[in-house]
Design a protein around this motif. Structure first.
Motif, PDB file in Angstrom:
ATOM      1  N   ARG A 675       0.814  -1.209   0.000  1.00 61.28           N
ATOM      2  CA  ARG A 675       0.000   0.000   0.000  1.00 61.28           C
ATOM      3  C   ARG A 675       0.852   1.266   0.000  1.00 61.28           C
ATOM      4  N   THR A 676       2.156   1.102  -0.104  1.00 64.33           N
ATOM      5  CA  THR A 676       3.057   2.255   0.023  1.00 64.33           C
ATOM      6  C   THR A 676       2.916   3.183  -1.177  1.00 64.33           C
ATOM      7  N   LEU A 677       3.345   2.728  -2.348  1.00 67.31           N
ATOM      8  CA  LEU A 677       3.229   3.497  -3.594  1.00 67.31           C
ATOM      9  C   LEU A 677       2.711   2.563  -4.677  1.00 67.31           C
ATOM     10  N   PRO A 678       1.422   2.247  -4.685  1.00 69.38           N
ATOM     11  CA  PRO A 678       0.904   1.290  -5.675  1.00 69.38           C
ATOM     12  C   PRO A 678       0.981   1.811  -7.096  1.00 69.38           C
ATOM     13  N   ASN A 679       1.119   3.129  -7.272  1.00 67.39           N
ATOM     14  CA  ASN A 679       1.200   3.680  -8.629  1.00 67.39           C
ATOM     15  C   ASN A 679       2.630   3.791  -9.140  1.00 67.39           C
ATOM     16  N   ASN A 680       3.586   3.217  -8.394  1.00 64.12           N
ATOM     17  CA  ASN A 680       4.979   3.194  -8.837  1.00 64.12           C
ATOM     18  C   ASN A 680       5.366   1.764  -9.160  1.00 64.12           C
ATOM     19  N   LYS A 681       5.963   1.564 -10.333  1.00 60.50           N
ATOM     20  CA  LYS A 681       6.238   0.195 -10.795  1.00 60.50           C
ATOM     21  C   LYS A 681       7.270  -0.520  -9.936  1.00 60.50           C
ATOM     22  N   HIS A 682       8.045   0.213  -9.136  1.00 59.14           N
ATOM     23  CA  HIS A 682       9.044  -0.423  -8.282  1.00 59.14           C
ATOM     24  C   HIS A 682       8.422  -1.010  -7.014  1.00 59.14           C
ATOM     25  N   TYR A 683       7.165  -0.649  -6.715  1.00 62.37           N
ATOM     26  CA  TYR A 683       6.494  -1.144  -5.510  1.00 62.37           C
ATOM     27  C   TYR A 683       5.091  -1.672  -5.821  1.00 62.37           C
ATOM     28  N   SER A 684       4.827  -1.996  -7.072  1.00 56.47           N
ATOM     29  CA  SER A 684       3.461  -2.346  -7.474  1.00 56.47           C
ATOM     30  C   SER A 684       3.106  -3.807  -7.234  1.00 56.47           C
ATOM     31  N   SER A 685       4.094  -4.700  -7.100  1.00 53.10           N
ATOM     32  CA  SER A 685       3.802  -6.130  -6.931  1.00 53.10           C
ATOM     33  C   SER A 685       4.729  -6.710  -5.859  1.00 53.10           C
ATOM     34  N   PRO A 686       4.341  -7.852  -5.268  1.00 53.21           N
ATOM     35  CA  PRO A 686       5.194  -8.449  -4.221  1.00 53.21           C
ATOM     36  C   PRO A 686       6.579  -8.839  -4.718  1.00 53.21           C
ATOM     37  N   THR A 687       6.710  -9.079  -6.018  1.00 52.43           N
ATOM     38  CA  THR A 687       8.020  -9.484  -6.556  1.00 52.43           C
ATOM     39  C   THR A 687       8.877  -8.298  -6.983  1.00 52.43           C
ATOM     40  N   SER A 688       8.370  -7.099  -6.837  1.00 57.01           N
ATOM     41  CA  SER A 688       9.153  -5.928  -7.233  1.00 57.01           C
ATOM     42  C   SER A 688      10.390  -5.799  -6.347  1.00 57.01           C
ATOM     43  N   GLU A 689      11.455  -5.303  -6.946  1.00 56.36           N
ATOM     44  CA  GLU A 689      12.709  -5.185  -6.204  1.00 56.36           C
ATOM     45  C   GLU A 689      12.597  -4.201  -5.049  1.00 56.36           C
ATOM     46  N   GLY A 690      11.795  -3.152  -5.238  1.00 57.37           N
ATOM     47  CA  GLY A 690      11.684  -2.163  -4.183  1.00 57.37           C
ATOM     48  C   GLY A 690      10.989  -2.665  -2.937  1.00 57.37           C
ATOM     49  N   ILE A 691      10.125  -3.665  -3.054  1.00 57.27           N
ATOM     50  CA  ILE A 691       9.386  -4.172  -1.893  1.00 57.27           C
ATOM     51  C   ILE A 691      10.340  -4.792  -0.879  1.00 57.27           C
ATOM     52  N   GLN A 692      11.264  -5.602  -1.329  1.00 61.26           N
ATOM     53  CA  GLN A 692      12.200  -6.251  -0.409  1.00 61.26           C
ATOM     54  C   GLN A 692      13.124  -5.226   0.253  1.00 61.26           C
ATOM     55  N   LYS A 693      13.595  -4.259  -0.517  1.00 61.97           N
ATOM     56  CA  LYS A 693      14.446  -3.228   0.069  1.00 61.97           C
ATOM     57  C   LYS A 693      13.675  -2.391   1.082  1.00 61.97           C
ATOM     58  N   LEU A 694      12.411  -2.084   0.762  1.00 55.11           N
ATOM     59  CA  LEU A 694      11.575  -1.322   1.684  1.00 55.11           C
ATOM     60  C   LEU A 694      11.384  -2.075   2.989  1.00 55.11           C
TER      61      LEU A 694
END
Length: 922
Positions: A675-694
């Motif tokens: 729910r952080t930045l759903p409109n950003n492709k780096h945080y849009s899905s559970p497999t996005s790279e930004g999710i793990q770093k976040l």
């Protein structure tokens, strides 16, 4: 990066010359900017390399090549302008020419495929991972092969590149021009100082002819002179000592005519003439050897000497008479002045005047002695110069003699070798003759070889220049034809759209009764379909004519147009087109990027420090490619004391601890990740790279600061930081915001600091924007419901991305005061529109979305840092302290009410079933 020192020919008239300038190439626009120095923020001008051609001249055979001819080259710009540049060495000249050719070639070939002006040289963050590569057009293989063949390999010296910014600038031409300007200024100043007293001096000349006739001054003249003397008494006394020469009489040379000074020059030069006359007969006597002639010459010489002595005595007598006359005149002045001054003057004053006169005479005598010593020293210098000249003449004669002997030796050597060759041929010996070359021939051969190499290099460069210009011309012609076709296609589309809008305007002017029969409904439907439909797959030859102005994601990874809501699609596409229009208009002005390139080059070999220049650059916005470096530097600037006290690998230790032993904040962190930045492709899905770093950064911080653990809003702060920083740097960025910038209890459960800041903001709004504050009070609009989120997450999801990152640039450098500035600036930007709304519902509805309609970042920045000044931080701190006590008192009262309610609920059976929201969540 292509940058370094070059000498630029500039100026007019006698001051025209080469001046050292710092040059920086901007790849975005193919401009070569030049500055006074690496530390200068604004350029003096630029050269359009994309439209220019280059040349340089090889010295003619047999002509001596100067340094300027060997290192200077010309840049021919459109319109016939020619800029002459000069490098420090021939090696640097070749390097600059090759690099400028290459940059021009790359820019012109990538002109059509360039979708973004930002270079792909990122180093950190999620944005660096998905930078789109620039598709280079298919280049002519034969042209590329020819360019590689004609290329000249060379490497630059220390005066080219970013490391050159830490070195002093060359002073070839600038020092000369500066000295000329300085001399001209000094001459003007000295002439103006001389003119101040020149009129008074001219009025006191009593000599009318060269025979030194002394005229008695009239009483009127004496009275006028006395009045002037009284006004400038101290100036006259000081000037007497300066005007003395080698005479013991106190007279004023400023009153002597120019013609009267000639005998002094003759007296000074008589000794030289006598010395020359002494030497000439001796030379003549030694030349002819005639005894009689020598005797006659000796007699003539003696008579000449006597004549010179008589002339000298006559001149000295004339000079003595002149000095005596001057003394008499001075005595008359002194007597007249003394008689006028002695009337009613005490005796002590007269004695004091006599003492001063004696002191003046003593000082005049000392000055006379010093002048005599100076004249003697000057005479010694002249004698030494004469001796040096004689020695140079003798040295020249010896060198000529040695050269003549060398030529004789070489001639005899050649004759000897010829004789040996002839002897060996007569004896029948078979030996190949060996030719020996003279030193001049060898030197000539070396010079011809150097000229040949120079002409080869020049020929290669000019051939390559002709080849590139021909290719670029053909490409420009093809591009022009394509642009013409594109223009025709866009013009046709514009005509169609205008036709449909004219129908709409006609319908608005004279509407029909039945809405079903209105032609406007069909036109509107067609326009909506055209605006919202996906772009079809076009053929490659047709793709060029389709303008791709809006991409699916911006450079930060945010989605530009939503997928679901059609109405929001139209608004988002319109906003994206407006942003595109603003970016295109900003590209016409001096690029902010080149200012940053220049500043970063000046800090190449020195530590970056806080300064006004850097603050102004950051306020104008950090370029996309330098944001990662500058954010990291800003964060390290604020948390240096924390990092120095932490153990090595501190972030990894916290992260390992969080992964091994989850804390109570882990559950809420996992719920908020997507729910952080759903409109950003780096945080849009559970497999996005930004999710793990976040996840890693938030978990590590929850272990560092257990009092806060996790608060909704921290996830958005970290998500923005991760776009340009790596995990550890983003962790320290969060520490900077929570523990350095914001007050305590800002992100705790009570959000005490956030509530205090809203009250401080109310006070600032009433002070800076009183009309708007009164408007909100009139309609009872609580705008803090909107601004609370601005302060909590620093405008994330509240403004468009371009403005958001410019705010963060200043925020990470200057601190939380920036949030107050931009919050007020947003309201001031739309103040007039808000004042037009006349009910609370429409005002509150407008406040919910109006920040997304603000697109001009430059105007908003000017308001925040210009129109809202002064903006002292001390005022914010004082108001925070004032409101903090009030909010704490209110929270204490609320806590007491809550405890009373709990006690009452326990005692009353009817209220036992009531539970609070917090108890329900637990």
């Amino acid at each position: 990066k292509l940058c370094g020192y070059l000498q630029k020919l500039s100026g007019k008239g006698p001051l025209r010359g080469f001046r050292s300038r710092w040059f920086v190439f901007d790849p975005r626009r193919c401009y070569l900017y030049y500055f006074k120095g690496p530390q200068e923020p604004l350029p003096l001008g630029h050269l359009d390399i994309a439209s220019s051609c280059f040349s340089y001249h090889q010295p003619e055979a047999g002509a001596a090549a100067s340094g300027d001819e060997l290192t200077a080259f010309e840049v021919h710009s459109p319109g016939g302008a020619v800029t002459v540049l000069k490098a420090a060495t021939r090696q640097d000249t070749t390097y600059w020419l090759q690099e400028l050719q290459q940059k021009r070639w790359e820019y012109c070939h990538n002109l059509d495929s360039r979708t973004s002006p930002t270079p792909s040289d990122f180093s950190k963050g999620l944005v660096a991972k998905d930078n789109p590569d620039i598709n280079i057009l298919n280049q002519n293989a034969s042209a590329e092969r020819a360019r590689n063949i004609l290329a000249v390999e060379t490497s630059p010296t220390d005066l080219v590149g970013e490391q050159a910014a830490s070195q002093p600038a060359p002073v070839q031409g600038s020092a000369i021009n500066f000295s000329l300007k300085q001399w001209s200024t000094e001459i003007k100043n000295s002439m103006s100082s001389l003119r101040k007293g020149s009129n008074d001096n001219r009025r006191s000349i009593f000599y009318t002819t060269e025979e030194w006739e002394l005229l008695d001054p009239t009483p009127k003249d004496l009275e006028d002179s006395m009045a002037l003397e009284e006004k400038r008494k101290h100036l006259a006394e000081g000037s007497k000592g300066r005007r003395l020469t080698s005479s013991a009489f106190p007279f004023d040379f400023g009153r002597i005519p120019h013609k009267a000074r000639r005998p002094l020059k003759d007296m000074i030069g008589s000794s030289k003439n006598r010395a020359s006359s002494d030497s000439s007969p001796t030379e003549c006597c030694s030349g002819n050897g005639n005894r009689l002639l020598s005797e006659l010459q000796l007699k003539y010489q003696s008579q000449q000497e006597e004549l010179e002595k008589l002339k000298k005595d006559l001149l000295s007598q004339k000079e003595l008479v002149r000095l005596l006359q001057q003394t008499v005149r001075s005595s008359q002045y002194d007597k007249y002045f003394a008689s006028r001054l002695c009337e009613g003057v005490p005796k002590d004053t007269l004695e004091l005047l006599h003492q001063k006169d004696d002191q003046i005479l003593g000082l005049n005598n000392q000055l006379e002695k010093l002048n005599l010593e100076k004249d003697s020293l000057q005479q010694e210098v002249k004698n030494l110069k004469c001796k040096v000249g004689e020695l140079n003449e003798r040295l020249g004669m010896l060198m000529e003699t040695i050269q003549a002997k060398d030529e004789v030796i070489m001639k005899l050597s050649r004759q000897l070798s010829e004789c040996e060759d002839s002897t060996s041929s007569q004896s029948g010996a078979i030996n190949s003759p060996t030719a020996t070359c003279s030193n001049k021939e060898l030197q000539e051969l070396d010079r011809l070889k150097d000229n040949l190499q120079g002409y080869k290099t020049q020929n290669k460069f000019l051939n390559k220049e002709i080849l590139e210009l021909s290719t670029l011309r053909r490409n420009a012609e093809a591009r022009e034809r394509e642009w013409q076709a594109k223009y025709t296609s866009l013009e046709a589309k514009l005509c169609q759209i205008e036709s449909k809008y004219l129908i709409l305007l006609q319908e608005m002017k004279t509407p029909v009764c039945s809405e079903d029969q209105s032609p406007a409904s069909e036109v509107i439907t067609q326009l909506l379909e055209d605006a919202l439909k996906a772009e079809p797959n076009e053929q490659p030859e047709q793709a060029f004519f389709k303008p791709h102005l809006v991409s699916e994601y911006d450079i930060y990874g945010f989605q530009t147009i939503p997928e679901d809501d059609d109405e929001e699609k139209l608004v988002a596409k319109s906003r994206a087109l407006d942003l595109r229009s603003l970016s295109l208009s900003e590209n016409r002005e001096i690029s902010t990027g080149v200012k940053w390139e220049n500043y970063l080059a000046s800090t190449m070999n020195r530590e970056m420090m806080r300064c006004v220049e850097l603050k102004n650059l950051i306020r104008s916005g950090i370029p996309h490619e330098h944001r990662s470096k500058m954010w990291k530097w800003c964060v390290n600037l604020h948390v240096k004391k924390f990092k120095d006290s932490a153990v090595p690998g501190y972030f990894q230790i916290l992260l390992q601890k969080a992964l091994e032993k989850p804390n109570p904040a882990s559950k809420q962190i996992e719920l908020d990740l997507l729910r952080t930045l759903p409109n950003n492709k780096h945080y849009s899905s559970p497999t996005s790279e930004g999710i793990q770093k976040l996840r890693n950064v938030l978990l590590a911080f929850s272990w560092r600061n257990p009092d806060i653990g996790y608060c909704q809003g921290l996830n958005r702060l970290v998500a923005i930081a991760l776009l340009y920083l790596e995990q550890e740097d983003a962790f320290w960025c969060l520490v900077t915001i929570v523990e350095v910038f914001m007050p305590r209890d800002y992100y705790t459960k009570t959000l005490l600091g956030s509530q205090v800041d809203q009250r401080v903001f109310k006070d600032l709004l009433s002070e800076k924007l009183p009309r708007l504050h009164s408007h909100f009070e009139q309609y009872k609009v609580d705008y803090t419901l909107i601004t609370f989120n601005w302060f909590l997450v620093v405008f994330v999801d509240s403004v468009v991305s371009d403005i958001l990152f410019k705010i963060w640039d200043s925020f990470l450098y200057e601190g939380p005061k920036v949030i107050f500035r931009f919050a007020l600036a947003l309201f001031k930007y739309k103040e007039e529109e808000i004042l037009k709304l006349q009910d609370s519902m429409s005002i509150f509805k407008y406040l919910r979305y109006f920040t997304r309609t603000i697109l001009d970042a430059r105007k908003l920045t000017a308001i925040a840092f210009g129109d809202l000044n002064p903006f002292p931080l001390r005022q914010i701190r004082n108001r925070r302290a004032y409101h903090l006590d009030k909010v704490r008192l209110e929270l204490t009262e609320l806590e007491a009410i809550r405890e009373d309610f709990l006690r009452e609920r326990e005692t009353c059976a009817e209220k036992r079933d009531l539970i609070s929201d917090d108890e329900e969540d637990s």
